[in-house]
Design a protein around this motif. Structure first.
Motif, mmCIF file in Angstrom:
data_model
loop_
_atom_site.group_PDB
_atom_site.id
_atom_site.type_symbol
_atom_site.label_atom_id
_atom_site.label_comp_id
_atom_site.label_asym_id
_atom_site.label_seq_id
_atom_site.Cartn_x
_atom_site.Cartn_y
_atom_site.Cartn_z
ATOM 1 N N ILE A 2 46.039 -6.930 23.383
ATOM 2 C CA ILE A 2 46.914 -5.948 22.753
ATOM 3 C C ILE A 2 47.408 -4.915 23.751
ATOM 4 C CG2 ILE A 2 47.016 -4.130 21.007
ATOM 5 C CD1 ILE A 2 45.029 -5.792 19.363
ATOM 6 N N LEU A 3 46.546 -4.437 24.638
ATOM 7 C CA LEU A 3 46.975 -3.438 25.621
ATOM 8 C C LEU A 3 48.064 -3.985 26.532
ATOM 9 C CD1 LEU A 3 43.616 -1.779 26.683
ATOM 10 C CD2 LEU A 3 45.463 -0.742 25.370
ATOM 11 N N ALA A 4 47.989 -5.239 26.859
ATOM 12 C CA ALA A 4 49.007 -5.850 27.702
ATOM 13 C C ALA A 4 50.323 -5.981 26.961
ATOM 14 C CB ALA A 4 48.534 -7.208 28.197
ATOM 15 N N GLY A 5 50.282 -5.909 25.636
ATOM 16 C CA GLY A 5 51.480 -6.017 24.819
ATOM 17 C C GLY A 5 52.154 -4.694 24.555
ATOM 18 N N ALA A 6 51.855 -3.693 25.350
ATOM 19 C CA ALA A 6 52.501 -2.378 25.289
ATOM 20 C C ALA A 6 52.132 -1.570 24.039
ATOM 21 C CB ALA A 6 54.011 -2.514 25.417
ATOM 22 N N VAL A 7 50.966 -1.823 23.482
ATOM 23 C CA VAL A 7 50.457 -0.990 22.398
ATOM 24 C C VAL A 7 49.713 0.163 23.049
ATOM 25 C CG1 VAL A 7 48.830 -0.900 20.471
ATOM 26 C CG2 VAL A 7 50.258 -2.914 20.806
ATOM 27 N N SER A 8 49.916 1.368 22.555
ATOM 28 C CA SER A 8 49.250 2.512 23.183
ATOM 29 C C SER A 8 47.743 2.451 22.959
ATOM 30 C CB SER A 8 49.809 3.822 22.639
ATOM 31 O OG SER A 8 49.267 4.110 21.374
ATOM 32 N N VAL A 9 47.017 2.969 23.915
ATOM 33 C CA VAL A 9 45.562 3.002 23.822
ATOM 34 C C VAL A 9 45.139 3.851 22.633
ATOM 35 C CG1 VAL A 9 43.436 3.673 24.997
ATOM 36 C CG2 VAL A 9 45.284 2.652 26.282
ATOM 37 N N LYS A 10 45.857 4.929 22.397
ATOM 38 C CA LYS A 10 45.546 5.812 21.262
ATOM 39 C C LYS A 10 45.644 5.050 19.937
ATOM 40 C CE LYS A 10 46.867 10.288 19.330
ATOM 41 N NZ LYS A 10 47.205 9.948 17.960
ATOM 42 N N ASP A 11 46.723 4.285 19.761
ATOM 43 C CA ASP A 11 46.884 3.501 18.537
ATOM 44 C C ASP A 11 45.816 2.418 18.426
ATOM 45 O OD1 ASP A 11 49.089 5.012 17.830
ATOM 46 O OD2 ASP A 11 50.535 3.555 18.613
ATOM 47 N N LEU A 12 45.533 1.751 19.531
ATOM 48 C CA LEU A 12 44.527 0.697 19.535
ATOM 49 C C LEU A 12 43.146 1.242 19.184
ATOM 50 C CD1 LEU A 12 43.689 -2.218 20.061
ATOM 51 C CD2 LEU A 12 43.460 -1.619 22.473
ATOM 52 N N ALA A 13 42.818 2.433 19.670
ATOM 53 C CA ALA A 13 41.496 3.023 19.437
ATOM 54 C C ALA A 13 41.220 3.263 17.960
ATOM 55 C CB ALA A 13 41.366 4.333 20.213
ATOM 56 N N GLU A 14 42.260 3.478 17.182
ATOM 57 C CA GLU A 14 42.067 3.744 15.753
ATOM 58 C C GLU A 14 41.513 2.540 14.998
ATOM 59 O OE1 GLU A 14 45.709 5.234 14.136
ATOM 60 O OE2 GLU A 14 45.745 6.955 15.494
ATOM 61 N N TYR A 15 41.863 1.330 15.402
ATOM 62 C CA TYR A 15 41.434 0.133 14.672
ATOM 63 C C TYR A 15 39.923 -0.055 14.660
ATOM 64 C CZ TYR A 15 46.269 -1.089 14.017
ATOM 65 O OH TYR A 15 47.584 -1.072 13.646
ATOM 66 N N PRO A 16 39.228 0.022 15.805
ATOM 67 C CA PRO A 16 37.772 -0.111 15.752
ATOM 68 C C PRO A 16 37.066 1.205 15.425
ATOM 69 C CG PRO A 16 38.480 -0.064 18.028
ATOM 70 C CD PRO A 16 39.728 -0.057 17.176
ATOM 71 N N GLY A 17 37.845 2.279 15.200
ATOM 72 C CA GLY A 17 37.242 3.557 14.834
ATOM 73 C C GLY A 17 36.762 4.376 16.022
ATOM 74 N N HIS A 18 37.303 4.125 17.210
ATOM 75 C CA HIS A 18 36.927 4.899 18.386
ATOM 76 C C HIS A 18 37.584 6.273 18.328
ATOM 77 C CE1 HIS A 18 36.416 0.886 20.767
ATOM 78 N NE2 HIS A 18 35.447 1.075 19.886
ATOM 79 N N ALA A 19 36.789 7.316 18.452
ATOM 80 C CA ALA A 19 37.323 8.680 18.433
ATOM 81 C C ALA A 19 38.007 9.021 19.750
ATOM 82 C CB ALA A 19 36.204 9.680 18.161
ATOM 83 N N ASP A 20 37.596 8.372 20.827
ATOM 84 C CA ASP A 20 38.118 8.672 22.162
ATOM 85 C C ASP A 20 38.872 7.461 22.707
ATOM 86 O OD1 ASP A 20 38.577 9.467 24.778
ATOM 87 O OD2 ASP A 20 36.481 9.289 25.397
ATOM 88 N N PRO A 21 40.208 7.549 22.847
ATOM 89 C CA PRO A 21 40.961 6.429 23.412
ATOM 90 C C PRO A 21 40.494 6.064 24.825
ATOM 91 C CG PRO A 21 42.455 8.002 22.402
ATOM 92 C CD PRO A 21 41.094 8.640 22.403
#
Length: 55
Positions: A2-21
């Motif tokens: 997903i990160l290689a697909g230009a999705v922001s780290v901040k947006d990606l972090a929300e899916y697994p519930g990570h508070a810190d991107p």
């Protein structure tokens, strides 16, 4: 990945519930093959692209 697909780290972090991107990036960055080459190309494209000259 997903990160290689230009999705922001901040947006990606929300899916697994990570508070810190930053945590998400540290955990998954190793899965991004060729990230150094992409970063170098992005910087080169931005800094060294030909500029239009207006008359």
């Amino acid at each position: 990945m997903i990160l290689a697909g230009a999705v922001s780290v901040k947006d990606l972090a929300e899916y697994p519930g990570h508070a810190d991107p930053g945590f998400t990036l540290r955990v998954y960055a190793h899965l991004m093959p060729g990230s150094h080459d992409r970063a170098r190309k992005a910087i080169d494209d931005r800094l060294f692209r030909p500029r239009l000259i207006s008359h």
